[in-house]
Design a protein around this motif. Structure first.
Motif, mmCIF file in Angstrom:
data_model
loop_
_atom_site.group_PDB
_atom_site.id
_atom_site.type_symbol
_atom_site.label_atom_id
_atom_site.label_comp_id
_atom_site.label_asym_id
_atom_site.label_seq_id
_atom_site.Cartn_x
_atom_site.Cartn_y
_atom_site.Cartn_z
ATOM 1 N N LYS A 139 3.479 -11.000 2.898
ATOM 2 C CA LYS A 139 3.090 -9.925 1.978
ATOM 3 C C LYS A 139 2.797 -8.644 2.756
ATOM 4 N N LEU A 140 2.091 -8.789 3.873
ATOM 5 C CA LEU A 140 1.766 -7.639 4.699
ATOM 6 C C LEU A 140 3.027 -6.986 5.258
ATOM 7 N N GLU A 141 3.977 -7.790 5.697
ATOM 8 C CA GLU A 141 5.210 -7.242 6.257
ATOM 9 C C GLU A 141 5.952 -6.395 5.245
ATOM 10 N N LEU A 142 5.952 -6.820 3.995
ATOM 11 C CA LEU A 142 6.603 -6.033 2.945
ATOM 12 C C LEU A 142 5.893 -4.703 2.752
ATOM 13 N N GLU A 143 4.563 -4.721 2.785
ATOM 14 C CA GLU A 143 3.789 -3.488 2.627
ATOM 15 C C GLU A 143 4.012 -2.545 3.804
ATOM 16 N N ILE A 144 4.052 -3.102 5.007
ATOM 17 C CA ILE A 144 4.255 -2.283 6.197
ATOM 18 C C ILE A 144 5.646 -1.653 6.189
ATOM 19 N N THR A 145 6.651 -2.435 5.810
ATOM 20 C CA THR A 145 8.018 -1.911 5.747
ATOM 21 C C THR A 145 8.116 -0.759 4.768
ATOM 22 N N SER A 146 7.497 -0.926 3.606
ATOM 23 C CA SER A 146 7.494 0.141 2.606
ATOM 24 C C SER A 146 6.776 1.379 3.130
ATOM 25 N N PHE A 147 5.644 1.161 3.799
ATOM 26 C CA PHE A 147 4.865 2.276 4.351
ATOM 27 C C PHE A 147 5.655 3.001 5.439
ATOM 28 N N GLN A 148 6.307 2.252 6.310
ATOM 29 C CA GLN A 148 7.113 2.856 7.375
ATOM 30 C C GLN A 148 8.281 3.655 6.809
ATOM 31 N N ASN A 149 8.928 3.114 5.795
ATOM 32 C CA ASN A 149 10.062 3.808 5.190
ATOM 33 C C ASN A 149 9.637 5.138 4.589
ATOM 34 N N HIS A 150 8.423 5.189 4.059
ATOM 35 C CA HIS A 150 7.928 6.417 3.436
ATOM 36 C C HIS A 150 7.443 7.423 4.472
#
Length: 202
Positions: free
Chosen positions: A16-27
């Motif tokens: 779950k954290l990895e998905l949040e981090i990926t989204s945050f990095q993309n933004h």
């Protein structure tokens, strides 16, 4: 709760954290510098044994837990045992030797936030990113206080402790956390059979 169930729950939290981090990095476009391991050389990193339970379980399944435990017990360094520097003379260049099984603190640092004394969210990251990616860093702090989703340290550690209150709330120097995680697994299986489908690799 069994070791296997706790490991699965910790891994689910990490996913779950990895998905949040990926989204945050993309933004935000923030990213670690390739080959940089400076944060891993900090001798004051603390962690909980629970966040390294998947790592310890992996070692046990592969028959390496007892040997690694002995090495940790003899180890006098305060730098993370599983950090692997590229060069003897340059400890700041390197990587995690067990990246798939790195702890929660390792995953959150750089892409997680805490509240400051003014109640504002502040990204918790290193000086290299703060200075080298200053514009993106400043914009990221502004964005998260305007509603951009970002992983929150306290939320994730609270979720971790709900899996196992004892192991999740025992915050110790990182090498002690690694040691305690292995001891937890070895003690658990000292009087239980291996999980179905695995050979006996104690």
């Amino acid at each position: 709760m069994s070791i296997e169930k706790r490991v699965l729950q910790v891994e689910a939290l990490f996913s779950k954290l990895e998905l949040e981090i990926t989204s945050f990095q993309n933004h935000t476009k923030l990213s670690c510098v390739a080959g940089c391991g400076k944060c891993c050389t900090n001798p004051e990193i603390d962690a909980s044994p629970l966040e390294f339970l998947p790592w310890a379980f992996h070692l046990y399944l592969n028959g390496n837990a007892q040997q690694i435990l002995i090495e940790l017990q003899k180890n006098k360094s305060s730098i993370c045992y599983i950090y692997s520097p590229l060069y003897v003379i340059d400890k700041n260049s390197g990587s995690c030797s067990a990246y798939k099984y790195r702890g929660l603190i390792c995953r959150l640092f750089g892409y997680g936030a805490n509240k400051d004394k003014y109640g504002q969210f502040r990204l918790t990251t290193c000086k290299i990113i703060k200075e080298g990616q200053k514009e993106a860093f400043d914009k990221s702090n502004e964005a998260i206080n305007n509603g951009l989703p970002v992983p929150i340290f306290t939320d994730y550690y609270m979720n971790l402790s709900q899996i196992d209150f004892r192991l999740g709330n025992q915050i110790v120097p990182i090498n002690r956390a690694l040691q305690f995680a292995i001891e937890e697994v070895l003690q658990y299986y000292s009087y239980r059979p291996m999980p179905n489908g695995y050979p006996n690799c104690a």
